[in-house]
Design an enzyme around this catalytic site. Structure first.
Site, mmCIF file in Angstrom:
data_model
loop_
_atom_site.group_PDB
_atom_site.id
_atom_site.type_symbol
_atom_site.label_atom_id
_atom_site.label_comp_id
_atom_site.label_asym_id
_atom_site.label_seq_id
_atom_site.Cartn_x
_atom_site.Cartn_y
_atom_site.Cartn_z
ATOM 1 N N LYS A 185 23.641 53.999 37.998
ATOM 2 C CA LYS A 185 24.267 55.572 37.787
ATOM 3 C C LYS A 185 23.375 56.225 37.124
ATOM 4 C CE LYS A 185 27.644 58.443 38.013
ATOM 5 N NZ LYS A 185 28.143 59.079 39.340
ATOM 6 N N ASP B 280 34.528 42.889 44.022
ATOM 7 C CA ASP B 280 35.830 42.758 44.387
ATOM 8 C C ASP B 280 36.181 43.571 45.746
ATOM 9 O OD1 ASP B 280 36.619 41.032 42.310
ATOM 10 O OD2 ASP B 280 38.485 42.229 41.912
ATOM 11 N N ASP C 284 30.832 43.560 39.010
ATOM 12 C CA ASP C 284 32.239 43.243 38.672
ATOM 13 C C ASP C 284 33.216 43.919 39.865
ATOM 14 O OD1 ASP C 284 34.597 41.896 37.875
ATOM 15 O OD2 ASP C 284 35.020 43.523 36.747
HETATM 16 C C1 IPM Z 1 34.812 38.196 37.490
HETATM 17 C C2 IPM Z 1 36.174 38.225 36.667
HETATM 18 C C3 IPM Z 1 35.708 38.135 35.039
HETATM 19 C C4 IPM Z 1 34.578 39.518 34.966
HETATM 20 C C5 IPM Z 1 36.696 38.470 34.214
HETATM 21 C C6 IPM Z 1 37.722 37.081 34.354
HETATM 22 C C7 IPM Z 1 36.362 38.522 32.787
HETATM 23 O O1 IPM Z 1 36.783 39.403 37.157
HETATM 24 O O2 IPM Z 1 34.054 37.050 37.159
HETATM 25 O O3 IPM Z 1 34.551 38.974 38.225
HETATM 26 O O4 IPM Z 1 35.066 40.507 34.742
HETATM 27 O O5 IPM Z 1 33.356 39.016 34.826
HETATM 28 MG MG MG Z 2 35.727 40.438 38.711
#
Ligand code: IPM
Ligand code: MG
Length: 356
Positions: free
Chosen positions: A189, A249, A245
């Protein structure tokens, strides 16, 4: 080959899926004549319950001594709903990453063809998508100074990166791009954030060492959009801890389900291998969690930490064949899946084991 593997199931479905991942490692040892010696260690909520510490010293010592760690998940709803809790399961995970120097989190996003319809993205957009994420794992806002001021009415988290931290993750990503389609997308960013400007500057400089790799820089907001619009445009993606992160996802939906995605966290010592899904307390103890991410984590462990490519491929092929045979856990089933093909955690594991 003789190796010590530490099993660290952690919380929630971590227990159920890691048990299956371990069975698969066992089957590989038998089939290919290796000797894997196992030990177990506590982390997360289960460790807090027993010792008051989310990463007891004993667990950390075992991790440092082992050749690789097969990890489950950490987390418990009790803490999620209590922001004031001082001791939290996630602290164990972050401390493990820091103490083992696991600065590179590798998250392969690969869609098994049979799961094209399990994703909420249209099959024609998805088919052939194959992305390798490199998420920096020991810096950024996760590890900077944090606290409260103004009598607790103001909170702050400092994001920090050094040149060296960006260089080493960038090199890992460039090296990987060389073995793939030779495309690297660096996500930041840099239009707003100073750590991102350093990030971009460093990646631009390292790029000069890799003239054969085509590099692009994207802002994180645009990347979030492009991942869904046109996932096939990405080959290797490298990004900072928090952006990585969030984006991974999102990208898990390309693979049909979080339940399918494995990850490797590596640095200079012991590597840690874990599903990207969390502890999932909503389905804990029901025996329905998808064990394939843990199984595929075991495959990554064999490949990356032990250099056992043939063994690793045999696991991936077994998973592929089980999916081809129509077996599904709940999370990757769809309206056309016959009820007798929808399996629980253990039964899904057994199908993979049969093929090994
Ligand atoms: C991941 C998880 C962790 C992160 C959490 C559980 C702390 O979301 O491994 O992606 O944010 O890194
Ligand atoms: Mg995560």
């Amino acid at each position: 080959m003789k190796k010590n593997i530490l099993i660290v199931p952690g919380d929630g479905i971590g227990q159920e899926v890691t048990a299956v991942g371990k069975k698969v490692l066992d089957a590989i040892a038998k089939k290919f004549n290796h000797e894997f010696i196992y030990d177990e260690a506590l982390i997360g909520h289960v460790a807090i319950e027993v010792t008051g510490n989310p990463l007891p010293d004993e667990s950390l010592a075992k991790m440092k001594k082992s050749d690789a760690v097969l990890f489950g998940a950490v987390g418990h709803p009790k803490y999620d709903n209590d922001p004031s809790a001082k001791v939290r399961p996630e602290q164990g995970l972050l401390k493990m990453r820091k103490e083992l120097g696991l600065y590179a989190n590798i998250r392969p996003i690969k869609l098994f063809d049979e799961l094209l319809s399990a994703s909420s993205i249209k099959p024609e957009i998805l088919k052939g998508a194959d992305i390798l994420f490199f998420r920096e794992l020991t810096g950024d806002i996760y590890f900077g100074e944090k606290g409260r001021k103004n009598n607790g009415d103001t909170a702050f988290d400092v994001a920090e990166y050094s040149r060296y931290e960006v260089e080493r993750i960038a090199r890992k990503a460039f090296d990987a791009a060389r073995t793939r389609r030779k495309k690297l997308c660096s996500v930041d960013k840099a239009n707003v954030i100073e750590t991102s400007r350093l990030w971009r500057e460093v990646v631009q400089k390292i790029a000069l060492e890799y003239p054969d790799v085509e590099v692009e820089h994207q802002f994180v907001d645009a990347t979030a959009m492009l991942l869904i619009k046109d996932p096939r445009r990405f080959d290797v993606v490298v990004t900072a801890n928090l952006f990585g992160d969030i984006l991974t996802d999102e990208a898990s939906q390309i693979a049909g389900s979080m339940g399918m995605l494995a990850s490797a966290s590596i640095g200079d010592g012991t590597g840690v291998y874990e599903p990207i899904h969390g502890s999932a307390h909503d389905i804990t103890g029901k025996g329905v969690a998808n064990p394939l991410a843990s199984i595929l984590s075991a495959a990554l462990l064999l490949d990356i930490s032990f250099g056992l490519k043939k063994e690793s491929d045999s696991i991936i092929n077994a998973v592929d064949d089980v999916l081809k045979a129509g077996f599904r856990t709940r999370d990757i089933a769809d309206a056309n899946t016959p009820a007798d093909k929808i399996l629980g955690t253990a039964a899904m594991g057994e199908e993979v084991l049969k093929l090994l």
